[in-house]
Motif scaffolding. Structure first.
Motif, PDB file in Angstrom:
ATOM      1  N   GLY A 197      -0.247  -1.690   2.514  1.00  0.00           N
ATOM      2  CA  GLY A 197      -0.416  -1.603   1.068  1.00  0.00           C
ATOM      3  C   GLY A 197      -0.888  -0.233   0.632  1.00  0.00           C
ATOM      4  O   GLY A 197      -0.445   0.301  -0.386  1.00  0.00           O
ATOM      5  N   GLY A 198      -1.805   0.369   1.430  1.00  0.00           N
ATOM      6  CA  GLY A 198      -2.300   1.701   1.097  1.00  0.00           C
ATOM      7  C   GLY A 198      -1.205   2.756   1.145  1.00  0.00           C
ATOM      8  O   GLY A 198      -1.119   3.630   0.272  1.00  0.00           O
ATOM      9  N   LEU A 199      -0.344   2.670   2.148  1.00  0.00           N
ATOM     10  CA  LEU A 199       0.741   3.640   2.270  1.00  0.00           C
ATOM     11  C   LEU A 199       1.741   3.513   1.117  1.00  0.00           C
ATOM     12  O   LEU A 199       2.313   4.521   0.668  1.00  0.00           O
TER      13      LEU A 199
ATOM     14  N   ALA B  81      -3.707  -5.041   8.729  1.00  0.00           N
ATOM     15  CA  ALA B  81      -2.344  -4.511   8.554  1.00  0.00           C
ATOM     16  C   ALA B  81      -1.982  -4.450   7.081  1.00  0.00           C
ATOM     17  O   ALA B  81      -1.290  -3.522   6.636  1.00  0.00           O
ATOM     18  N   ALA B  82      -2.449  -5.422   6.313  1.00  0.00           N
ATOM     19  CA  ALA B  82      -2.154  -5.442   4.883  1.00  0.00           C
ATOM     20  C   ALA B  82      -2.758  -4.227   4.183  1.00  0.00           C
ATOM     21  O   ALA B  82      -2.135  -3.627   3.296  1.00  0.00           O
ATOM     22  N   VAL B  83      -3.965  -3.845   4.588  1.00  0.00           N
ATOM     23  CA  VAL B  83      -4.623  -2.681   3.980  1.00  0.00           C
ATOM     24  C   VAL B  83      -3.843  -1.402   4.278  1.00  0.00           C
ATOM     25  O   VAL B  83      -3.610  -0.572   3.387  1.00  0.00           O
TER      26      VAL B  83
ATOM     27  N   GLY C  84       8.417  -3.011   1.586  1.00  0.00           N
ATOM     28  CA  GLY C  84       9.065  -4.038   2.394  1.00  0.00           C
ATOM     29  C   GLY C  84       8.099  -4.691   3.361  1.00  0.00           C
ATOM     30  O   GLY C  84       8.069  -5.918   3.504  1.00  0.00           O
ATOM     31  N   THR C  85       7.301  -3.874   4.059  1.00  0.00           N
ATOM     32  CA  THR C  85       6.311  -4.436   4.978  1.00  0.00           C
ATOM     33  C   THR C  85       5.177  -5.112   4.214  1.00  0.00           C
ATOM     34  O   THR C  85       4.656  -6.145   4.643  1.00  0.00           O
ATOM     35  N   GLN C  86       4.804  -4.534   3.072  1.00  0.00           N
ATOM     36  CA  GLN C  86       3.722  -5.119   2.271  1.00  0.00           C
ATOM     37  C   GLN C  86       4.082  -6.517   1.811  1.00  0.00           C
ATOM     38  O   GLN C  86       3.239  -7.425   1.799  1.00  0.00           O
ATOM     39  N   ARG C  87       5.331  -6.727   1.424  1.00  0.00           N
ATOM     40  CA  ARG C  87       5.738  -8.040   0.935  1.00  0.00           C
ATOM     41  C   ARG C  87       5.524  -9.116   1.992  1.00  0.00           C
ATOM     42  O   ARG C  87       5.073 -10.222   1.690  1.00  0.00           O
ATOM     43  N   VAL C  88       5.817  -8.776   3.241  1.00  0.00           N
ATOM     44  CA  VAL C  88       5.646  -9.748   4.322  1.00  0.00           C
ATOM     45  C   VAL C  88       4.176 -10.091   4.512  1.00  0.00           C
ATOM     46  O   VAL C  88       3.789 -11.264   4.517  1.00  0.00           O
TER      47      VAL C  88
ATOM     48  N   LEU D 138      -8.931  -7.451  -2.944  1.00  0.00           N
ATOM     49  CA  LEU D 138      -8.466  -8.398  -1.938  1.00  0.00           C
ATOM     50  C   LEU D 138      -9.158  -8.159  -0.606  1.00  0.00           C
ATOM     51  O   LEU D 138      -9.588  -9.108   0.073  1.00  0.00           O
ATOM     52  N   GLN D 139      -9.313  -6.910  -0.227  1.00  0.00           N
ATOM     53  CA  GLN D 139      -9.908  -6.577   1.063  1.00  0.00           C
ATOM     54  C   GLN D 139     -11.349  -7.059   1.170  1.00  0.00           C
ATOM     55  O   GLN D 139     -11.768  -7.587   2.213  1.00  0.00           O
TER      56      GLN D 139
END
Length: 449
Positions: A120-122, A115-117, A158-162, A231-232
């Motif tokens: 973060g990518g978006l 989910a982070a990828v 916002g989602t990336q921060r979480v 990171l990935q």
């Protein structure tokens, strides 16, 4: 849907958690101990992964989020302080509800890196969009495109921060988080500061590739993408013994009163955050105010960007080690004091050197605020409620951050920049007062409990 779920249970705080099956039949306490052992055994590799992500990824984001290039570009293409405020407000609006949605998508998962990828990518795609808009659009379509990409950038940030906060909390022990952020922010800040000066002098002033601002945004997108890639491919993510039970989005919203009521320290910390973020209403106007006293050439934009971002290099080292040693409440107090002082200085000086000092203070203060706020939130409450606690914090910040720049833009246009700065100081002072009176160091509270 993840498999190997054994049973659900309810904690004393009313949290419903999932205990995942263990084929070896170990107790939950034994598996928690193994989880802790895994974290320390893989700390070096995960430390390097998060360091590279922060150094490269956040370097690019600093170039975009610094109160210099993007506000100056918006003003250059629109000629309006209101549009500058609107752009920053839209960016924050994007981040109001997305953290809560992001939290509900990951809090039941044993692994959150996929989910982070995606998230973060978006976020990085939006920076590319700003660059392409700068090269291929002009006039009203360009303004609309930049504002739209800023909104989407905030949405995915916002989602990336979480998710990235959860990743750090999973693999970096509390006693190591400050120094990790210190070194990654310091080296990233050094790189960003140097690049900001180069971008101002050689990209913007020289109008490189037909649009120096677009070139700067594209360069930032490349740096952030390299950080995400590091990171990935380097991080080893553990699977926790328990996670939150999957809950529909609307049902999860009903848990907010419990998150606040069960920890008064967290409640007052949230209020401090909201006051401080409201104080950021003046941020996009620092560079525009400086333009009223000095010539806003590309070189001067680069110089003040160097001051603001260069503060990361020195201040983050002090903030990080201080936070590891004493807890981050003291860092938050110190950063608010510096923030107020630097704003007062900016309002009362008219020379390039003095404005440079003011921007350095503003950069140091805001880096201290970000580090302390993002780290303290990880130390309240339980691990299984961490995604939603971060999301709630981000949403509350986003609500205030959305209104702040827009109100600031109206005030700047109608009353002048001094009124914006004065209001900012008042909110920062209120936050500092509440922090001193009502928020205890969560690390000390956790140890005492």
């Amino acid at each position: 849907m993840e498999k190997n779920i054994e049973e659900t249970s309810t904690t004393a705080e009313g949290e419903t958690v999932v205990v995942h099956a263990d084929p070896e039949g170990k107790t939950l306490a034994e598996r928690e101990a193994e989880y802790e052992t895994f974290v320390w055994a893989n700390l070096k590799r995960n430390y390097i992964a998060h360091y590279l992500h922060g150094m490269l990824g956040m370097t690019g984001f600093r170039l975009v989020n610094a109160p210099t290039f993007l506000p100056a570009y918006l003003f250059a293409i629109s000629g309006s302080s209101f549009i500058v405020g609107l752009g920053l407000a839209l960016q924050q609006v994007g981040g109001v509800l997305s953290p809560i949605f992001g939290a509900t998508q990951i809090e039941h998962r044993k692994r959150v890196m996929p989910a982070a990828v995606w998230m973060g990518g978006l976020a990085r795609v939006q920076i590319v969009g700003m660059a392409l808009a700068g090269w291929f659009l002009s006039g009203q379509p360009l303004i609309v495109a930049i504002l739209s990409f800023m909104f989407l950038f905030g949405l995915f940030m916002g989602t990336q921060r979480v998710v990235f906060s959860i990743l750090m909390a999973k693999v970096i022990p509390i006693s190591r988080r400050g120094r990790l952020q210190a070194w990654r922010n310091a080296t990233g800040g050094l790189i960003a500061a140097g690049l900001a000066w180069v971008a101002g002098k050689y990209f913007v002033e020289a109008d490189l590739f037909g649009n120096g601002y677009a070139t700067t945004f594209m360069f930032a997108a490349i740096l952030t993408s390299l950080g995400l890639w590091a990171l990935q491919f380097l991080m080893i993510e553990p699977e926790p013994p328990t996670t939150r039970a999957q809950t529909p989005f609307r049902e999860r919203l009903k848990d907010f009163p419990r998150l606040i009521s069960q920890d008064r320290g967290f409640m007052f910390f949230m209020i401090v955050q909201m006051l401080a973020i409201t104080g950021r209403m003046a941020t996009p106007f620092y560079i525009l105010y400086a333009a009223s006293t000095i010539e806003l050439t590309g070189a001067n934009i680069g110089l003040l960007s160097l001051a603001f971002l260069g503060a990361d290099t020195l201040a983050n080292l002090a903030w990080g080690y201080l936070g590891d040693k004493t807890g981050f409440r003291l860092v938050l107090i110190s950063s608010l004091v510096v923030w107020i002082s630097a704003t007062v200085l900016l309002m009362n000086v008219h020379e390039v050197a003095a404005i440079f000092v003011a921007f350095f203070g503003l950069g140091a203060a805001q880096s201290g605020y970000m580090m302390s706020a993002q780290t303290m939130i990880l130390e309240f409450g339980s691990r299984d409620d961490l995604p939603m606690r971060i999301a709630f914090s981000s949403t509350a910040e986003g609500i205030m951050a959305s209104a702040g720049p827009l109100v600031g833009g109206v005030m700047a246009a109608a009353l002048g920049y001094e009124s914006v700065f004065g209001t900012s100081i008042a909110f920062l002072a209120a936050g500092l007062t509440m922090l001193l009176l009502f928020v205890r160091e969560p690390r000390t509270t956790r140890a005492a409990g």
